[in-house]
Design an enzyme around this catalytic site. Structure first.
Site, mmCIF file in Angstrom:
data_model
loop_
_atom_site.group_PDB
_atom_site.id
_atom_site.type_symbol
_atom_site.label_atom_id
_atom_site.label_comp_id
_atom_site.label_asym_id
_atom_site.label_seq_id
_atom_site.Cartn_x
_atom_site.Cartn_y
_atom_site.Cartn_z
ATOM 1 N N CYS A 95 24.576 56.019 57.572
ATOM 2 C CA CYS A 95 24.562 57.246 56.777
ATOM 3 C C CYS A 95 25.865 57.337 55.989
ATOM 4 O O CYS A 95 26.942 57.488 56.572
ATOM 5 C CB CYS A 95 24.398 58.462 57.688
ATOM 6 S SG CYS A 95 24.722 60.038 56.883
ATOM 7 N N CYS A 98 27.712 60.635 56.411
ATOM 8 C CA CYS A 98 28.409 60.717 57.706
ATOM 9 C C CYS A 98 29.683 59.876 57.685
ATOM 10 O O CYS A 98 30.685 60.239 58.312
ATOM 11 C CB CYS A 98 27.492 60.227 58.828
ATOM 12 S SG CYS A 98 25.938 61.116 58.908
ATOM 13 N N ASP A 485 51.271 34.014 30.731
ATOM 14 C CA ASP A 485 52.418 33.132 30.921
ATOM 15 C C ASP A 485 51.944 31.745 30.458
ATOM 16 O O ASP A 485 50.740 31.521 30.295
ATOM 17 C CB ASP A 485 52.810 33.119 32.403
ATOM 18 C CG ASP A 485 53.830 32.049 32.728
ATOM 19 O OD1 ASP A 485 54.838 31.989 32.016
ATOM 20 O OD2 ASP A 485 53.596 31.278 33.672
ATOM 21 N N ASP A 678 51.686 32.933 37.205
ATOM 22 C CA ASP A 678 51.556 32.166 38.450
ATOM 23 C C ASP A 678 52.853 32.026 39.225
ATOM 24 O O ASP A 678 52.834 31.602 40.376
ATOM 25 C CB ASP A 678 51.027 30.766 38.139
ATOM 26 C CG ASP A 678 52.080 29.890 37.483
ATOM 27 O OD1 ASP A 678 52.288 28.757 37.925
ATOM 28 O OD2 ASP A 678 52.728 30.365 36.527
ATOM 29 N N ASP A 682 57.108 35.786 37.434
ATOM 30 C CA ASP A 682 56.078 36.617 36.798
ATOM 31 C C ASP A 682 55.801 37.893 37.593
ATOM 32 O O ASP A 682 55.075 38.769 37.120
ATOM 33 C CB ASP A 682 54.764 35.833 36.665
ATOM 34 C CG ASP A 682 54.895 34.655 35.700
ATOM 35 O OD1 ASP A 682 55.626 34.801 34.704
ATOM 36 O OD2 ASP A 682 54.272 33.612 35.948
#
Length: 784
Positions: A95, A98, A485, A678, A682
């Site tokens: 539910c 609920c 990048d 990466d 960065d």
């Protein structure tokens, strides 16, 4: 002796605006009694030093300043105990309404800071300030709200196949079918047999209790606890009301139809859950640990870094590591979405979750299971639903107010018209009001919309795209700027020395040797390519006064000579005349302040980089931009070849953030900006962007941690796939919203005018819910 100042450190959760960080620092610094204040935007940390007698007042004023400047930012004292996390599985939870109540009640417990129930995985996650076991308190809450739900602490939970039980009352699915069948038989006898009134009424009452007894019990318990407006209350009052006005057959039939609809809804939800679970069925069950006495089968958690494990054909790689013996073809599709097997041999890196197709290999473990690829993927996907999309939050609030409004409207509909309209019968208008009540349940929205978003996240993970929250999945629909990048993102990050150009007085061999001396301590791909080209081991004893100059290069003393190795900035800084090639990544070398020449290093573009840019433009991206710390000539050449709109080169990490800030000023507030990177450098930009995407295969752990989306295959073209999947998910979610609200609006009007009966009302509730859930499941079908 003067009393020293009070030092405090706060985490500013949700801070994503560098300009606002500066404003916070400036305004707090101006408060009377503040001796020092600094805000670190990258780490979201506020450091505060105050006069002792004014600390409390200053903290209150600081909170007020932050609330005014950034209402969504939360100020958390770092000196307080770090939140621990407790997780429980709610077996039998079917539910959605609920689930929201359990989430709310658990969040009110003393010591609980955060509470989230993931309806899809039946998982309750609590952030707590203390390590006290909350199992008994959570069990008590759940017992009151949903007595048939079993609370299982995470450490006791054993993954198993989803149970198809409806968990309605204390009966299983077979018992429910028997109750429905018995009720149907009794109702048929009462309708078609020629029985006295009392016997007929008894049959209807018995049939009603058979099929709806559990609904009445739940409604009664919830009313007693003050939880009135839920589907149990609505069905109870509607059907009992039908009994009250003499509509016995309809009262029983509607409850019968409701239970059958609820059953099919539960089956549809469970099927969706199983489909999502199947997408994430990548957790290895065991590892073959190699010991001096042979190979033993153990849990992956029991294996440590440096241990050797054996992986046989058909088995999953249980942990990340390096192949030390053997070779095999491995299926990486569970992690990367790639269907073509990958060949591995001695020295190859393998990740947990890969499947060995045909060889026997020995692997030296590089990471504990908790830090392995499969563990991180499962954690990311399981926690993704805690970050709700704006649409989900809207529906949650909508459901909270929608049902009470409809109930009040139904009450007005039952009482006012008979008083104002002549010849109007109370029984007719009460019936219309009861129809209104049945229609009002918002289950279709509350259940199907989270399933839609979670299915989108599951489908993305199947393609090697990990999305950390449905808020990021929805935000992808508004992306108009994509910033990249270069190295490791658009290029492979695999450098090779392609040219050695020694100046007069130096040989190429000498130039390469001096460059290798300078790069001996560096793990940067450029340094690694130079050391690989040199091919000899450098005796570190000959090195002295090693100094790394950020953003420029290296200074070092070796064999009694001063060596400078770096980019053009270093040469200019040291006032050394140098030769600049037209393009390429260049390392300039000077010995004893005399220019020794340069080494040209190339980095290949990724195979799909150009396609990725073309796909993004086809999807309506306004600007593609590249930010790189590499030389301008290199950046411009890569940008031109790939078709990137704007290129900014020779940038330091903080300058990348500055460029992002300029882009934020150019775009409209509704437009989103992606940054794709990466490396560790960065991280600040990934955190600053609306959506940060990290390359997860080769990317640094810091970048992956800071990012909102992780691409496991390191393929830029996956960004376009993510955008397409986000649009598909949004389309399906909005189909459900429009369909559910549209059908309910139509039936509310029909009910108000006396055209719709209880049958149509139940269809507009459970029928629409089943259809919406089935529609949500379409997002799980991963398209290539």
């Amino acid at each position: 002796m003067a009393e020293s100042g009070v030092k405090k450190e706060y985490l500013l959760e949700g801070l994503d605006c560098a300009n606002c960080a500066a404003k916070i620092e400036r305004n707090v610094s101006g408060l009377t009694g503040v001796t020092n204040c600094s805000v670190n935007f990258a780490t979201k940390t506020l450091k505060l030093e105050t006069e002792p007698d004014k600390t409390g007042q200053i903290i209150a004023s600081t909170e007020s300043i932050i609330k005014k400047l950034e209402p969504d930012v939360k100020m958390k004292d770092k000196s307080k105990p770090v939140l621990s996390r407790q997780t429980f599985y709610l077996e039998g939870l079917d539910c959605a309404n609920c689930a929201m109540k359990i989430e709310k009640q658990a969040g009110l417990l003393t010591g609980v800071s955060t509470s989230h129930v993931d309806f899809v995985s039946k998982r309750l996650s609590l952030g707590t300030e203390k390590s006290d076991d909350l199992t008994s308190k959570i069990s008590e809450i759940v017992r009151k709200l949903e007595p048939d739900v079993v609370v299982i602490p995470e450490q006791d939970y054993k993954s198993a196949k989803e149970d198809d039980n409806h968990n309605h009352g204390s009966s299983g699915i077979k018992m429910l079918w028997m109750r429905i069948a018995a009720s149907a038989v009794l109702t048929s006898i009462a309708v078609f047999a020629d029985l006295p009134f009392f016997a007929e009424l008894s049959m209807f009452i018995l049939a009603y209790i058979f099929v709806g007894g559990d609904v009445l019990l739940k409604a009664g318990r919830n009313i007693f606890r003050g939880q009135v407006f839920d589907e149990n209350f609505l069905m109870a009052i509607a059907t009992l009301g039908a009994f009250a006005i003499g509509e016995y057959p309809e009262a029983v039939a509607v409850m019968l139809f409701y239970q059958v609809g609820e059953l099919f809804q539960s089956l549809a939800v469970n099927k969706s859950r199983r489909s999502i679970s199947a997408l994430m069925n990548i957790r290895p069950e065991y590892a073959n640990l190699t010991t001096k006495d042979g190979t033993i089968k153990v849990s992956p958690e029991e294996v440590h870094i440096g241990d050797l494990i054996l992986v046989k054909p058909g088995e999953k790689f249980p942990l990340d590591g390096i192949v030390t013996y053997g070779n095999a073809a491995v299926d990486t599709s569970a992690l990367t979405g790639e269907s073509i097997p990958r060949d591995v041999e001695e020295g190859s890196e393998v990740l947990s979750g890969f499947i060995n197709k045909d060889g026997v290999v020995t692997v030296k473990v590089q990471k504990e299971f908790s830090e392995s690829a499969v563990s991180k993927i499962l954690e990311l996907v399981e926690n993704a639903s805690s970050k709700k999309a704006p649409t989900e939050n809207f529906i949650t609030k909508f459901a909270r107010y929608y049902t009470p409004v409809v109930v009040i409207t139904a009450l007005i509909l039952a009482v006012i018209p008979p008083l104002l309209i002549s010849d109007a019968l109370f029984s007719d208008w009460i019936y219309r009001a009861l129809v209104f009540l049945v229609i009002s349940c918002p289950c279709a929205l509350v259940v199907s919309i989270p399933l839609g978003f979670f299915g989108g996240i599951g489908g993305a993970s199947k393609k090697g795209i990990l999305i950390k929250g449905s808020n990021y999945l929805e935000a992808l629909n508004d992306v108009k700027y994509v910033v990249f990048d270069k190295t490791g993102t658009l290029t492979k990050g695999v450098f090779e020395v392609t040219e050695i150009a020694a100046a007069a007085g130096f040989s190429n061999e000498e130039l390469l040797k001096y460059a290798a001396f300078a790069e001996v301590y560096s793990s940067h791909p450029i340094a690694l390519s130079i050391k690989k080209a040199y091919g000899k081991t450098v005796d570190e004893k000959v090195l002295q006064d090693y100094l790394e100059v950020a953003g420029q290069g290296i200074k070092v003393q070796a064999e009694g000579r001063e060596i400078l190795a770096g980019n053009r900035k270093l040469m200019i800084e040291e006032k050394i005349d140098f030769t600049e090639p037209k393009e390429g990544t260049v390392v300039h070398v000077a010995v004893d302040r005399k220019y020794a020449g340069y080494i040209l290093i190339s980095d290949q573009e990724k195979d799909d980089a150009k396609t990725a840019i073309q796909q993004l433009k086809a999807l309506g991206i306004k600007k593609t931009i590249m930010l790189t710390g590499d030389a301008k000539g290199v950046g411009d050449a890569v940008g031109k070849n790939l078709g990137i709109d704007e290129v900014y080169a020779e940038l330091l990490p903080h300058q990348k953030v500055e460029e992002i800030e300029k882009l934020f000023k150019r775009k409209s507030p509704k437009e989103k900006l992606i940054f794709v990177g990466d490396g560790i450098n960065d991280t600040p930009v990934l955190a600053r962007a609306d959506i940060g995407i990290a390359m997860g295969g080769l990317g640094s752990d810091a970048a992956i941690e800071a990012a909102d989306i992780v691409i496991m295959t390191d393929e830029p073209s996956k960004i376009a796939d993510a955008l397409k999947l986000a649009k598909r998910t949004k389309g399906i979610v909005w189909q459900n919203i429009i369909f559910a609200l549209g059908v309910k609006a139509i039936f509310l009007l029909l009910g108000a005018f006396g055209i719709a009966t209880m049958w149509e009302a139940v269809f507009s509730d459970v029928g629409v819910t089943v259809l919406a859930v089935l529609n949500s499941m379409r997002v799980l079908k991963v398209k290539d």
